[in-house]
Design an enzyme around this catalytic site. Sequence first.
Site, PDB file in Angstrom:
ATOM      1  N   TYR A  11      -5.387  -6.574  -7.440  1.00 51.07           N
ATOM      2  CA  TYR A  11      -5.108  -6.825  -6.023  1.00 51.07           C
ATOM      3  C   TYR A  11      -6.323  -6.435  -5.194  1.00 51.07           C
ATOM      4  CZ  TYR A  11      -2.702  -6.740  -1.498  1.00 51.07           C
ATOM      5  OH  TYR A  11      -2.322  -6.971  -0.189  1.00 51.07           O
ATOM      6  N   ASP A  31     -13.957  -3.058  -6.540  1.00 45.91           N
ATOM      7  CA  ASP A  31     -12.978  -2.772  -5.505  1.00 45.91           C
ATOM      8  C   ASP A  31     -12.454  -1.371  -5.773  1.00 45.91           C
ATOM      9  OD1 ASP A  31     -10.812  -2.429  -3.900  1.00 45.91           O
ATOM     10  OD2 ASP A  31      -9.819  -4.321  -4.420  1.00 45.91           O
ATOM     11  N   LYS A  39      -7.986   3.334   1.855  1.00 45.41           N
ATOM     12  CA  LYS A  39      -7.047   4.385   1.458  1.00 45.41           C
ATOM     13  C   LYS A  39      -7.594   5.810   1.680  1.00 45.41           C
ATOM     14  CE  LYS A  39      -4.141   1.228  -0.901  1.00 45.41           C
ATOM     15  NZ  LYS A  39      -4.392   0.069  -1.721  1.00 45.41           N
TER      16      LYS A  39
HETATM   17  C1  LIG Z   1      -4.567  -1.337  -1.331  1.00 46.78           C
HETATM   18  C2  LIG Z   1      -5.623  -2.127  -1.953  1.00 46.78           C
HETATM   19  C3  LIG Z   1      -6.298  -3.137  -1.253  1.00 46.78           C
HETATM   20  C4  LIG Z   1      -5.893  -3.586   0.124  1.00 46.78           C
HETATM   21  O1  LIG Z   1      -6.044  -2.591   1.086  1.00 46.78           O
HETATM   22  P1  LIG Z   1      -5.208  -2.714   2.457  1.00 46.78           P
HETATM   23  O2  LIG Z   1      -5.693  -1.543   3.256  1.00 46.78           O
HETATM   24  O3  LIG Z   1      -3.772  -2.671   2.095  1.00 46.78           O
HETATM   25  O4  LIG Z   1      -5.584  -4.003   3.082  1.00 46.78           O
HETATM   26  C5  LIG Z   1      -7.359  -3.755  -1.874  1.00 46.78           C
HETATM   27  N1  LIG Z   1      -7.731  -3.420  -3.118  1.00 46.78           N
HETATM   28  C6  LIG Z   1      -7.101  -2.466  -3.819  1.00 46.78           C
HETATM   29  C7  LIG Z   1      -7.589  -2.118  -5.187  1.00 46.78           C
HETATM   30  C8  LIG Z   1      -6.011  -1.789  -3.271  1.00 46.78           C
HETATM   31  O5  LIG Z   1      -5.371  -0.878  -3.998  1.00 46.78           O
END
Ligand SMILES: *Cc1c(COP(=O)(O)O)cnc(C)c1O
Length: 428
Positions: A144, A239, A267
């Site tokens: 994701y 990411d 995060k």
């Molecule tokens: C949570 C997450 C996202 C998206 O971040 P948001 O602040 O919810 O837009 C992207 N990549 C990873 C790996 C994530 O865990």
Amino acid sequence: MQYKRSSTLFKSAQAVIPGGVNSPVRAFKAVGGTPVFVERAKGAYLYDVDGNKLIDYISSWGPMILGHAYDPVINAVKSRADLGTSFGMPTALETQIAELAIDMVPNIDKIRFVNSGTEACMSAVRLARGVTKREKIIKFTGCYHGHSDAFLIQAGSGAVTFGSPSSPGVTKGTAKDTLLAPYNNLEAVAKLFNEYPEEIAAIIIEPVAGNMGCISPAYGFLEGLRSLCDQNNTLFIFDEVMTGFRLAKGGAQELLGIKADIVTFGKVLGGGLPVGAFAAKNEIMSHLAPEGPVYQAGTLSGNPLAMAAGFAMLTALKEDATIFDRLATKTKYLHEGLTSVLEKENIPHKINRVGSMISLHFTDKEVFDFETAVKGNNQHFNNYFHGMLKEGIYLPPSAFESYFLNDALSIEDLDFTIEALKKIVHKI
Ligand SMILES: *Cc1c(COP(=O)(O)O)cnc(C)c1O
């Protein structure tokens, strides 16, 4: 435990917010039942609107790595708020947190702050395309990277290697530029490079996956991707929205000893406020506006409250070198406790764990990619989830999410959790 007020509030919310929530996983659709409406939280505990106290294993999906309402973060936000909450002008604080982040994370010279992980990943891909002057990207099924169009793509049908939209509203044109490969499958990626030579701008990956449960990269997988990127002049995007400042001070790059070309964050970086960021070496970041031609902007980017929270959070993580080991030790303790209960009852399961990320899959097969993750027994998961919730344990309401432990969790909390599983294990 009762969830009467949550139930009433959920009904009111559904009348005015689609599905009653502002992010789908909160609606409990995967597990059924009523989402818990939270009133406040402190340390390892959530206090809901019905007066229940819950031990929290999601930590706001990652950010609350030091526990909820962590005093230095709260105090930083409070004192910053008195000075004004947004200016649309530069502040010294932005430079301070940038310096701190660059100091903590290997292999980056410059960092640009945005407002979410989605924005960070979306911008990182645009930057990679701008730098390489290529259009296609490779992503891994089950990873994701937020909800921007280029990532809402699923495997295409038949012989085609490009993806198809996984959500209405995403165009086929967009889907054509996102190539998909299974996680931990280097051969599939090599094939894509053969099929689309000189067309692939970037590979984007969760270096440790946290959005199909917790899945670690197989030995040699990330190294293999790194050399494919080098051979093909493709940029490697880590990411680290989840893993950044969680698996180590310098994230997965530091933990696994692999260099990425562009890294994204979110995060933990925001300490619970809406923050994302992307970072790279000078030669890549210099392509970004206003220094270079690749456009990216944000009215609230670098917001002073968010920067104050993030600065307090990173400072705490930098100053205590033992945090990440301590978190990993607690997570291992939980792993061993849960395993011993499930083994005694002969319930088929696999637990995956990296640092403070852990997931429990009700299957007897190894879980190493999306396909193996979806083979878990959903009924077992739902019984487990609701059973634990009744005992006061708040787990991710989906079998495809990792738990994110926080440092406020005590051994007593972990023992309480393991005991709770003993009570409900026969109902799984
Ligand atoms: C949570 C997450 C996202 C998206 O971040 P948001 O602040 O919810 O837009 C992207 N990549 C990873 C790996 C994530 O865990």
